[in-house]
Design a protein around this motif. Structure first.
Motif, short mmCIF file in Angstrom:
data_model
loop_
_atom_site.label_atom_id
_atom_site.label_comp_id
_atom_site.label_asym_id
_atom_site.label_seq_id
_atom_site.Cartn_x
_atom_site.Cartn_y
_atom_site.Cartn_z
N VAL A 179 0.85 -1.18 0.00
CA VAL A 179 0.00 0.00 0.00
C VAL A 179 0.88 1.23 0.00
O VAL A 179 1.87 1.30 0.73
N ARG A 180 0.51 2.22 -0.81
CA ARG A 180 1.32 3.43 -0.86
C ARG A 180 1.05 4.30 0.38
O ARG A 180 0.02 4.18 1.02
N LYS A 181 1.99 5.16 0.67
CA LYS A 181 1.85 6.07 1.80
C LYS A 181 0.84 7.14 1.44
O LYS A 181 0.82 7.65 0.31
N LEU A 182 -0.02 7.49 2.41
CA LEU A 182 -1.04 8.50 2.16
C LEU A 182 -0.41 9.88 2.06
O LEU A 182 0.53 10.20 2.78
N LYS A 183 -0.97 10.69 1.17
CA LYS A 183 -0.51 12.08 1.06
C LYS A 183 -1.07 12.88 2.22
O LYS A 183 -1.95 12.43 2.95
N TYR A 184 -0.55 14.09 2.38
CA TYR A 184 -0.92 14.90 3.53
C TYR A 184 -2.41 15.16 3.58
O TYR A 184 -3.06 14.99 4.62
N HIS A 185 -3.00 15.57 2.48
CA HIS A 185 -4.43 15.90 2.49
C HIS A 185 -5.28 14.65 2.69
O HIS A 185 -6.36 14.73 3.28
N GLU A 186 -4.80 13.49 2.28
CA GLU A 186 -5.52 12.25 2.53
C GLU A 186 -5.46 11.87 4.01
O GLU A 186 -6.45 11.42 4.59
N LYS A 198 -5.17 14.00 6.41
CA LYS A 198 -6.00 14.96 7.12
C LYS A 198 -7.48 14.59 7.02
O LYS A 198 -8.22 14.73 7.99
N LEU A 199 -7.91 14.10 5.88
CA LEU A 199 -9.29 13.68 5.71
C LEU A 199 -9.62 12.44 6.53
O LEU A 199 -10.73 12.29 7.03
N ARG A 210 -8.21 11.51 9.36
CA ARG A 210 -7.75 11.62 10.74
C ARG A 210 -8.81 11.16 11.74
O ARG A 210 -8.52 10.51 12.72
N ARG A 211 -10.07 11.49 11.48
CA ARG A 211 -11.12 11.15 12.42
C ARG A 211 -11.81 9.83 12.10
O ARG A 211 -12.78 9.47 12.73
N LEU A 212 -11.32 9.12 11.11
CA LEU A 212 -11.93 7.87 10.70
C LEU A 212 -11.08 6.71 11.19
O LEU A 212 -9.87 6.68 10.97
N ASP A 213 -11.68 5.77 11.84
CA ASP A 213 -10.99 4.61 12.34
C ASP A 213 -11.34 3.43 11.43
O ASP A 213 -12.45 2.91 11.47
N LEU A 214 -10.39 3.02 10.60
CA LEU A 214 -10.67 1.96 9.64
C LEU A 214 -10.64 0.58 10.26
O LEU A 214 -11.19 -0.37 9.70
N VAL A 215 -10.02 0.42 11.41
CA VAL A 215 -9.96 -0.88 12.06
C VAL A 215 -11.29 -1.19 12.75
O VAL A 215 -11.86 -2.25 12.59
N ASN A 216 -11.78 -0.24 13.52
CA ASN A 216 -13.05 -0.40 14.23
C ASN A 216 -14.09 0.52 13.61
O ASN A 216 -14.59 1.42 14.25
N TRP A 217 -14.45 0.29 12.39
CA TRP A 217 -15.32 1.22 11.69
C TRP A 217 -16.75 1.21 12.23
O TRP A 217 -17.46 2.18 12.09
#
Length: 185
Positions: A2-9, A11-12, A14-21
């Motif tokens: 997986v590629r590294k996320l860009k800064y604006h990605e 930031k978007l 930041r408040r989303l938890d993909l593990v415990n969605w």
């Protein structure tokens, strides 16, 4: 890979938890509080919620103590109320009922930018956060650049502009209080 996320990605997300969605879907009130009080880091708000929860639990334990320990309960309740009143989290020292209704918003209201708005040093929270981050504000002798600083009641009167701040000079010019010695310097 997986590629590294860009800064604006980042930031978007930041408040989303993909593990415990499933868990992150029910925090609409939390996101609303983060926006209302301009809390930059979600971890700060989570810590405020944990502190408020522990204070409420302590107040419930003190309330539920038996009549045999009435002196101990009164002494501990007075100490807890004095500490919370000194921090500015409760308005009165009357009873433990005010401790049982303590929320994370009380901690957010004691942050430095919220007090700048309350003291009319800034028009809104966005400007207050900017002033603090840029180093225009001091609490006592210390210049503060962290907007997450919780200011107790004892230090509330010592919130002022930094001496070399352009904002302080503008305020003094507007109020026609600027000293001639400051003009020469």
């Amino acid at each position: 890979m997986v590629r590294k996320l860009k800064y604006h990605e980042q930031k978007l997300l930041r408040r989303l938890d993909l593990v415990n969605w499933e868990v992150s879907d029910g925090n609409l009130a939390e996101v609303r509080a983060l926006r209302r009080y301009r809390v930059g880091r979600r971890e700060d708000y989570v810590q405020y919620k944990a502190l408020a929860r522990s204070v409420r639990a302590l107040a419930r334990r003190l309330r539920d103590l038996g009549p045999a320990s009435a002196a101990f309960r009164a002494r501990c309740a007075a100490a807890l109320l004095e500490k919370l009143h000194g921090l500015g989290l409760v308005s009165s020292r009357q009873s433990l009922a005010v401790c049982e209704s303590l929320s994370a918003a009380a901690f957010c209201r004691r942050r430095l930018p919220c007090l700048l708005v309350k003291l009319r040093m800034a028009q809104n929270l966005r400007h207050a956060v900017t002033f603090v981050e840029q180093g225009h504000v001091r609490v006592g002798p210390e210049v503060v650049t962290d907007p997450a600083l919780l200011v107790p009641r004892a230090l509330e009167d010592f919130i002022t502009w930094v001496d070399a701040s352009r904002l302080r000079q503008k305020v003094l010019d507007y109020n026609q209080e600027r000293d001639d010695f400051d003009l020469a310097a």
